[in-house]
Enzyme design. Sequence first.
Site, PDB file in Angstrom:
ATOM      1  N   THR A  53     -53.697   4.605  17.998  1.00  0.00           N
ATOM      2  CA  THR A  53     -52.374   5.177  18.219  1.00  0.00           C
ATOM      3  C   THR A  53     -51.772   4.788  19.573  1.00  0.00           C
ATOM      4  O   THR A  53     -52.456   4.822  20.597  1.00  0.00           O
ATOM      5  CB  THR A  53     -52.401   6.708  18.077  1.00  0.00           C
ATOM      6  OG1 THR A  53     -51.069   7.205  18.271  1.00  0.00           O
ATOM      7  CG2 THR A  53     -53.327   7.358  19.092  1.00  0.00           C
ATOM      8  N   LEU A  54     -50.482   4.457  19.544  1.00  0.00           N
ATOM      9  CA  LEU A  54     -49.735   4.168  20.770  1.00  0.00           C
ATOM     10  C   LEU A  54     -48.820   5.331  21.149  1.00  0.00           C
ATOM     11  O   LEU A  54     -48.096   5.245  22.142  1.00  0.00           O
ATOM     12  CB  LEU A  54     -48.896   2.899  20.594  1.00  0.00           C
ATOM     13  CG  LEU A  54     -49.662   1.624  20.247  1.00  0.00           C
ATOM     14  CD1 LEU A  54     -48.716   0.426  20.247  1.00  0.00           C
ATOM     15  CD2 LEU A  54     -50.818   1.394  21.202  1.00  0.00           C
ATOM     16  N   SER A  55     -48.857   6.402  20.379  1.00  0.00           N
ATOM     17  CA  SER A  55     -47.983   7.530  20.655  1.00  0.00           C
ATOM     18  C   SER A  55     -48.240   8.181  22.018  1.00  0.00           C
ATOM     19  O   SER A  55     -47.285   8.541  22.715  1.00  0.00           O
ATOM     20  CB  SER A  55     -48.097   8.568  19.537  1.00  0.00           C
ATOM     21  OG  SER A  55     -47.546   8.060  18.338  1.00  0.00           O
ATOM     22  N   LYS A  57     -50.529  14.196   6.465  1.00  0.00           N
ATOM     23  CA  LYS A  57     -49.110  14.559   6.403  1.00  0.00           C
ATOM     24  C   LYS A  57     -48.776  15.504   5.250  1.00  0.00           C
ATOM     25  O   LYS A  57     -47.968  16.428   5.407  1.00  0.00           O
ATOM     26  CB  LYS A  57     -48.249  13.302   6.304  1.00  0.00           C
ATOM     27  CG  LYS A  57     -48.213  12.474   7.582  1.00  0.00           C
ATOM     28  CD  LYS A  57     -47.244  11.321   7.443  1.00  0.00           C
ATOM     29  CE  LYS A  57     -47.136  10.540   8.730  1.00  0.00           C
ATOM     30  NZ  LYS A  57     -46.126   9.472   8.657  1.00  0.00           N
ATOM     31  N   ASP A  74     -39.668  10.269  10.299  1.00  0.00           N
ATOM     32  CA  ASP A  74     -39.819   8.872   9.865  1.00  0.00           C
ATOM     33  C   ASP A  74     -38.525   8.270   9.304  1.00  0.00           C
ATOM     34  O   ASP A  74     -38.211   7.113   9.608  1.00  0.00           O
ATOM     35  CB  ASP A  74     -40.948   8.746   8.840  1.00  0.00           C
ATOM     36  CG  ASP A  74     -42.330   8.811   9.474  1.00  0.00           C
ATOM     37  OD1 ASP A  74     -42.444   8.485  10.673  1.00  0.00           O
ATOM     38  OD2 ASP A  74     -43.292   9.189   8.781  1.00  0.00           O
ATOM     39  N   GLY A 132     -46.260   7.736   1.415  1.00  0.00           N
ATOM     40  CA  GLY A 132     -45.380   8.513   2.268  1.00  0.00           C
ATOM     41  C   GLY A 132     -44.423   7.658   3.065  1.00  0.00           C
ATOM     42  O   GLY A 132     -43.248   8.021   3.255  1.00  0.00           O
ATOM     43  N   ASN A 157     -45.262  -1.103  -6.934  1.00  0.00           N
ATOM     44  CA  ASN A 157     -46.562  -0.533  -6.602  1.00  0.00           C
ATOM     45  C   ASN A 157     -47.569  -0.883  -7.687  1.00  0.00           C
ATOM     46  O   ASN A 157     -47.216  -0.996  -8.863  1.00  0.00           O
ATOM     47  CB  ASN A 157     -46.459   0.994  -6.460  1.00  0.00           C
ATOM     48  CG  ASN A 157     -47.605   1.567  -5.647  1.00  0.00           C
ATOM     49  OD1 ASN A 157     -47.783   1.194  -4.491  1.00  0.00           O
ATOM     50  ND2 ASN A 157     -48.381   2.453  -6.231  1.00  0.00           N
ATOM     51  N   ARG A 158     -48.810  -1.077  -7.300  1.00  0.00           N
ATOM     52  CA  ARG A 158     -49.841  -1.423  -8.280  1.00  0.00           C
ATOM     53  C   ARG A 158     -50.086  -0.258  -9.241  1.00  0.00           C
ATOM     54  O   ARG A 158     -50.337  -0.473 -10.421  1.00  0.00           O
ATOM     55  CB  ARG A 158     -51.126  -1.819  -7.557  1.00  0.00           C
ATOM     56  CG  ARG A 158     -51.014  -3.184  -6.887  1.00  0.00           C
ATOM     57  CD  ARG A 158     -52.221  -3.522  -6.059  1.00  0.00           C
ATOM     58  NE  ARG A 158     -52.106  -4.879  -5.511  1.00  0.00           N
ATOM     59  CZ  ARG A 158     -52.904  -5.381  -4.588  1.00  0.00           C
ATOM     60  NH1 ARG A 158     -53.887  -4.645  -4.086  1.00  0.00           N
ATOM     61  NH2 ARG A 158     -52.725  -6.621  -4.148  1.00  0.00           N
ATOM     62  N   GLY A 199     -42.608  -3.090  12.540  1.00  0.00           N
ATOM     63  CA  GLY A 199     -42.238  -1.675  12.545  1.00  0.00           C
ATOM     64  C   GLY A 199     -42.194  -1.011  13.903  1.00  0.00           C
ATOM     65  O   GLY A 199     -42.098   0.229  13.971  1.00  0.00           O
TER      66      GLY A 199
END
Length: 291
Positions: free
Chosen positions: A20-22, A71, A107, A134, A155-156, A248
């Site tokens: 994480t870079l948060s 989440k 998000d 999500g 989606n698969r 992103g």
Amino acid sequence: MEIDGNTQLVGIIGHGIHYTLSPAMHNAAFRALGMNWVYVPLRVAPGKVTAALRGLPALDFRGANVTLPHKLEAARLSDELRGDAEVLGAVNTLVVEEGRLVGHNTDPVGFLGLLREVGAEVGGRAVALIGAGGAARSVALAVMREGARIIYVLNRTESRAHELRERLKGVDASTEIRVEKLDKEGARVLRECHLVVNCTPLSGEEGEELPLDYADLSGGKWAIDLKYGGVSPFLRRAAERGARVVDGGEMLVHQAAASFTLWTGIAAPLEAMRQAYREAVRRRGGMEAER
């Protein structure tokens, strides 16, 4: 930054969050504004989310971000859901209000921030989402609000894509959501799409290749990979065909800024957070997906 008895606490709840870079972004924001706050990683294993969330008010935390794989459970355990968290059934930001956990989801705002930073316009156009988790739900909601004409969800497991469509079908009747299987046949819809977003952990590397014809991304179309910190094989192959490509990172920065404002009630120092993100990416090297 000096931690003392008056320091206010926030953090990020997740499992396997070494990437994480948060913390780098939020602590840079607190320093930039001279705030006596600190943001810490909170490593929570599956099965222990209830205890962890109950502990936030008990430990006088002001709130926390929530990332994979918690989440959906955070949404179920919140005392109240507001805004996009209620629409999506997923929480990435918790705010402690008078001992209660209020769930939010920043998000979609983060993805809108990315689109606007790079100048990608989707109004009246077709968009393709690779994946139906999500992250794809958040991106779908964002592009619906930008006026996308149609969203293809590839989606698969088609049942998950149908769940996404059912979740969002009442949001905006002007945007049609169609489900396609993620295979060579289904991926033909990319020919008519102005924007293609990879919302999966797959990056197109050997052993986890995406079944796409990258020639369908030619002609200045946009290709976005929600993973951040560099150019994935998916983005590289799209760029070779003439697509405009973006990772992103800006989504991460903008969703973090929105979380910052929910906790503190003040505007986030966006540039300080962006610079902290870039420096953290430079130090680490390599791509991650913080979804």
